[in-house]
Design an enzyme around this catalytic site. Sequence first.
Site, short mmCIF file in Angstrom:
data_model
loop_
_atom_site.label_atom_id
_atom_site.label_comp_id
_atom_site.label_asym_id
_atom_site.label_seq_id
_atom_site.Cartn_x
_atom_site.Cartn_y
_atom_site.Cartn_z
N HIS A 1 0.85 -1.19 0.00
CA HIS A 1 0.00 0.00 0.00
C HIS A 1 0.89 1.24 0.00
O HIS A 1 1.97 1.22 0.57
CB HIS A 1 -0.90 -0.01 1.24
CG HIS A 1 -1.89 1.10 1.25
ND1 HIS A 1 -1.57 2.38 1.64
CD2 HIS A 1 -3.19 1.12 0.89
CE1 HIS A 1 -2.64 3.14 1.50
NE2 HIS A 1 -3.64 2.40 1.05
N ASP B 1 -11.28 1.47 -0.98
CA ASP B 1 -10.36 2.37 -0.30
C ASP B 1 -11.07 3.19 0.77
O ASP B 1 -10.73 4.35 1.01
CB ASP B 1 -9.61 3.27 -1.29
CG ASP B 1 -8.26 3.72 -0.74
OD1 ASP B 1 -7.88 3.28 0.36
OD2 ASP B 1 -7.61 4.53 -1.41
C1 1DF Z 1 -5.33 8.74 1.22
C2 1DF Z 1 -5.59 7.84 0.20
C3 1DF Z 1 -4.75 8.29 2.42
C4 1DF Z 1 -5.30 6.51 0.37
C5 1DF Z 1 -4.50 6.94 2.59
O1 1DF Z 1 -3.93 6.42 3.72
C6 1DF Z 1 -4.85 6.02 1.60
C7 1DF Z 1 -5.63 10.15 1.04
C8 1DF Z 1 -3.31 7.31 4.65
O2 1DF Z 1 -6.58 10.45 0.28
O3 1DF Z 1 -4.99 10.98 1.65
O4 1DF Z 1 -4.83 4.71 1.86
N1 1DF Z 1 -5.41 5.65 -0.75
O5 1DF Z 1 -5.06 4.46 -0.72
O6 1DF Z 1 -5.69 6.20 -1.88
MN MN Z 2 -5.64 2.99 0.52
#
Ligand code: 1DF
Ligand code: MN
Length: 349
Positions: A186, A312
């Site tokens: 991730h 997500d």
């Molecule tokens: C965000 C997006 C933050 C995802 C995440 O974990 C995350 C974000 C802190 O939008 O700031 O898992 N993502 O996987 O797109």
């Molecule tokens: Mn994510």
Amino acid sequence: MTHELKTRGDRGYLRIATEEAFATREQIDGYLRLIREGKADKGVKSLWGFYASSPSERAVQILDRLLDLDARRIADMDATGIDVAILSLTAPGVQAFEAEEAKAMVTRANDHLAEAVSRHPDRFVGMTSIAPQDPAWSAHEIARGKELGFKGVMINSHTHGEYLDNPKFDPIFRAAVEVDQLIYIHPQSPPDRMIDPIIEAGLDGAIFGFGVEVGMHLLRIITSGVFDRYPSLQIAVGHMGEALPFWLYRLDYMHQATVRSKRYPFMKPLKKTIFDYMRENVLITTSGMAWAPAIKFSQEVLGVDRVLYAMDYPYEYEPDEVRTHDLLDISDEDKRKLMQTNAERAFKL
Ligand code: 1DF
Ligand code: MN
């Protein structure tokens, strides 16, 4: 037309969401302390300085939802027709901390998740989080995770700027192969030695920096020969493969040209092409990329068995994106693979 998002397979498939995040209060307080003490890297400061302390609607909602592993999360799953959520500790997990603290914290996070899964066994599936700062310890935690009933291993990309192709992390790959579980890489923010020109434009987060970081990480794993050492290893990445499917023709061509020219003495010939590893060892999920052209392109390039649905949650909580998947103009059989059976096979549910 009504398009209800009911659970329980009313459309001919279950919806299994594969990149769904939770947090512990201890973890969030830990990020805030790192920031306060000047020990956070630039990416953690940018990401958690926002989500853990901003009064903005987005930050407040997301933090509340991350911390809930009961009624609110189940209600949100019901409202969007998600039957099963495969849960993992949100980024960067415990990878921002020093080893001793990270190990204690991630043990408690894994126990906390196991309890939540036991309260909601038909709605939640867990992944083991680890502290790659100590690879040998992490190998044991991967085995303990399997005992707890977890179905995969979550790693939030780099650990203090180091990548998994570094031979010191080998025990982690060996343990994943031994328990026969996939590793999900991730995103987190790029490390300090990479982030400057990205963060100065506000592009360090999910908008772009995350994808650059994980796409490069997966490429390093492929080109360093990890899949030649562990041919059965499966690695999953989100966000439609962090753009690698779209790059694949050029990656393959230039990798072969680079190896043949012996430009880098450390870049050794591989047993297979990058294309082969992507189709045999890599799974991708649709997290944050509910976009029909990208989904269909990726299914064509990697094969319909290699693309899995993800929401997500809570970073992306959009009922319309579930509809986008339901309404794809692909065969019923391929849709069932995308939404349900590929996840059942990949995570051995
Ligand atoms: C965000 C997006 C933050 C995802 C995440 O974990 C995350 C974000 C802190 O939008 O700031 O898992 N993502 O996987 O797109
Ligand atoms: Mn994510």
